[in-house]
Each structure stands twice: as structure tokens, then as C-alpha cells.
Design a protein around this motif. Structure first.
Motif, short mmCIF file in Angstrom:
data_model
loop_
_atom_site.label_atom_id
_atom_site.label_comp_id
_atom_site.label_asym_id
_atom_site.label_seq_id
_atom_site.Cartn_x
_atom_site.Cartn_y
_atom_site.Cartn_z
N ALA A 114 -1.16 15.32 -6.68
CA ALA A 114 -0.75 16.66 -7.07
C ALA A 114 -0.30 16.68 -8.53
O ALA A 114 -0.63 17.61 -9.28
CB ALA A 114 0.38 17.14 -6.17
N ALA A 115 0.40 15.65 -8.96
CA ALA A 115 0.85 15.58 -10.34
C ALA A 115 -0.33 15.45 -11.29
O ALA A 115 -0.35 16.05 -12.37
CB ALA A 115 1.81 14.38 -10.50
N ALA A 116 -1.32 14.65 -10.90
CA ALA A 116 -2.52 14.47 -11.74
C ALA A 116 -3.30 15.77 -11.86
O ALA A 116 -3.76 16.14 -12.95
CB ALA A 116 -3.40 13.36 -11.16
N LEU A 117 -3.43 16.51 -10.77
CA LEU A 117 -4.15 17.78 -10.79
C LEU A 117 -3.43 18.80 -11.67
O LEU A 117 -4.06 19.59 -12.39
CB LEU A 117 -4.30 18.33 -9.37
CG LEU A 117 -5.26 17.54 -8.45
CD1 LEU A 117 -5.17 18.08 -7.02
CD2 LEU A 117 -6.69 17.63 -8.95
N VAL A 153 0.85 -1.19 0.00
CA VAL A 153 0.00 0.00 0.00
C VAL A 153 0.89 1.25 0.00
O VAL A 153 1.75 1.39 0.88
CB VAL A 153 -0.92 0.03 1.24
CG1 VAL A 153 -1.77 1.29 1.24
CG2 VAL A 153 -1.79 -1.22 1.27
N PRO A 154 0.74 2.15 -0.98
CA PRO A 154 1.58 3.35 -1.02
C PRO A 154 1.38 4.18 0.25
O PRO A 154 0.27 4.24 0.78
CB PRO A 154 1.08 4.09 -2.26
CG PRO A 154 0.37 3.05 -3.08
CD PRO A 154 -0.20 2.08 -2.10
N ALA A 156 -0.17 11.55 -2.04
CA ALA A 156 -0.37 13.00 -2.17
C ALA A 156 0.42 13.54 -3.37
O ALA A 156 -0.09 14.39 -4.13
CB ALA A 156 0.06 13.70 -0.88
N ALA A 157 1.62 13.07 -3.56
CA ALA A 157 2.45 13.51 -4.68
C ALA A 157 1.84 13.09 -6.01
O ALA A 157 1.82 13.86 -6.98
CB ALA A 157 3.87 12.95 -4.54
#
Length: 242
Positions: free
Chosen positions: A233-236, A222-223, A229-230
């Protein structure tokens, strides 16, 4: 089903294993469950990976759990003249359309009888819950019990291997209505053997069956929160909306 799948998806679940409570496959039960899942999936833009367990009617772990349930009952109450294995009934036309349910029920019965060391004369198979005027799978449970009672069978034990948990069809139709039918026909003693329910041997078997079908999926890693969160953030940053 739809609301639970919605909740799983909202929680970030990306892989779902569908495990029916029906050991024997039937279009009327197992496939109807799958239909509900497909109906949900048809309305979802990003579908999780899905796997389905079709049946486990002949899985040695399921058979062993059934046999253990019956043996414990016999240790406490003695053995019957006949063990009746009463399965949920379906219309006979399903058999002619290619439904494997009838064959899987009889295979379950044969394997259970072998585990219990029963001869063919010591057990019977029947089908309950017939509705409407159409012909359903035979032999029917109630006429079978009447026949046995009139033939002088003193004690019958009934087990319902098509159900992993007790319900109205076992507690009322079998343990109440079928009991009355047999005793009224001349039988002296009727025992209903409960379903597997939360039997520890069965729960362990169910866990093993599940793990077997989860093979190949990363079920343990499990990450951590920072990595998630990282990634978000990259996807957003690339234009994702949530």
C-alpha cells in the motif's frame, strides 16, 4: 529456465541460487546454464539477487555419496576386475582454452578411488559421447572397453560421475551400447552402476551444499500478510504500478 525465473519473480522471489546438476564445471554445460540465466536477466528491469554454484566435484559429501552408491552395488553383486569411471566428453580444445573440466573429472576420480580403497590398476577414467571429427578428451570410453575386453578383463563395472541423474547418455549409451561393445570384445560380465538419482545420502548432501551457499541470505524469516499488505500500500501511494 526463463519461464521458471519468470514464475519465481512473479511470486515475489527476490533471491535465487542457481544450482547446476553438473558436479564438474565446463563451459559447455555449467556455463551454458549461467548464460541462459544472464540472457533472461538482460531482459528484466528488476533483477533478483543471483548466486551461482560453479562446481562441487571435490565436495566430500558428493564423493561420499558416490562411494556409497558403488559400495552398495558391490555388496549385492561382488567386485569387478576394473571400475571404469566414464565422464561426459567435451572437445579437447576446451582444455587448451582454460576449461577446468578435464582436471576436475580426474580429481573426482582420484577422490572416489581413495574412498573405495582402489589402487591405480583397479580403476580407469574415460570420456564418452564423442561427436564430429574434432579431437575430444581422451581416453574414449568405447575403445577403452574394447581394449580391456581383448586384454582378458573378465568383469568391468562402469559408473558415470559427471551425471547426478540417469539419462539417455547413461542408460542407452553406457548400459546398452557400451555393454555390447565390451562383451563383443571378449569381456564376460558388464555392470552399470546407476547414478545418484534420488539416493537419500545424495539428497542430504545436495541440501547441505545448498544451505552452505545460501549463507548470509535471510532464508527463514517471512513477513506476515499484514506487513506485506502495508508495504504494498505504501509503494502504491508513492506511485508504484503494481
Amino acid at each position: 529456465i526463463a519461464s521458471q525465473l519468470d514464475a519465481l519473480k512473479a511470486a515475489g522471489t527476490t533471491r535465487v541460487l542457481i544450482l547446476p546438476a553438473y558436479p564438474q564445471y565446463s563451459a559447455t554445460t555449467t556455463a551454458s546454464l549461467f548464460d541462459a540465466v544472464y540472457h533472461w536477466a538482460g531482459k528484466v528491469r528488476n533483477i533478483p539477487e543471483l548466486r551461482f554454484i560453479n562446481h562441487y566435484h571435490d565436495d566430500p559429501r558428493y564423493i561420499a555419496a558416490l562411494a556409497g552408491r558403488v559400495k552398495r552395488h558391490w555388496q549385492d553383486h561382488g567386485r569387478p576386475d576394473v571400475l571404469l569411471m566414464s565422464f561426459h566428453g567435451v572437445p579437447e580444445r576446451t582444455l587448451h582454452l582454460g576449461d577446468p573440466y578435464h582436471c576436475e573429472c580426474f580429481k573426482t576420480a582420484r577422490l572416489l578411488a581413495e574412498q573405495l580403497g582402489l589402487s591405480k590398476a583397479q580403476y580407469k577414467v574415460s570420456f564418452q559421447s564423442r561427436l564430429g571429427r574434432a579431437k575430444w578428451l581422451e581416453p574414449y570410453t568405447e575403445p577403452t572397453l574394447i581394449e580391456m575386453g581383448k586384454a582378458g578383463v573378465q568383469r568391468v563395472d562402469v559408473v558415470c560421475p559427471a551425471f547426478t541423474s540417469d539419462c539417455l547418455e547413461t542408460l542407452e549409451e553406457i548400459n546398452m551400447e557400451a555393454r555390447e561393445t565390451f562383451l563383443h570384445a571378449g569381456g564376460k560380465e558388464f555392470h552399470y552402476i546407476p547414478c545418484l538419482n534420488d539416493d537419500p545420502t545424495w539428497i542430504t548432501a545436495l541440501c547441505d551444499i545448498t544451505q552452505q551457499h545460501l549463507q548470509g541470505w535471510p532464508t527463514q524469516a517471512v513477513p506476515d500478510a499484514a506487513a506485506l499488505a502495508a508495504s504494498r500500500a505504501a509503494a502504491l501511494a508513492l506511485g508504484a504500478k503494481q
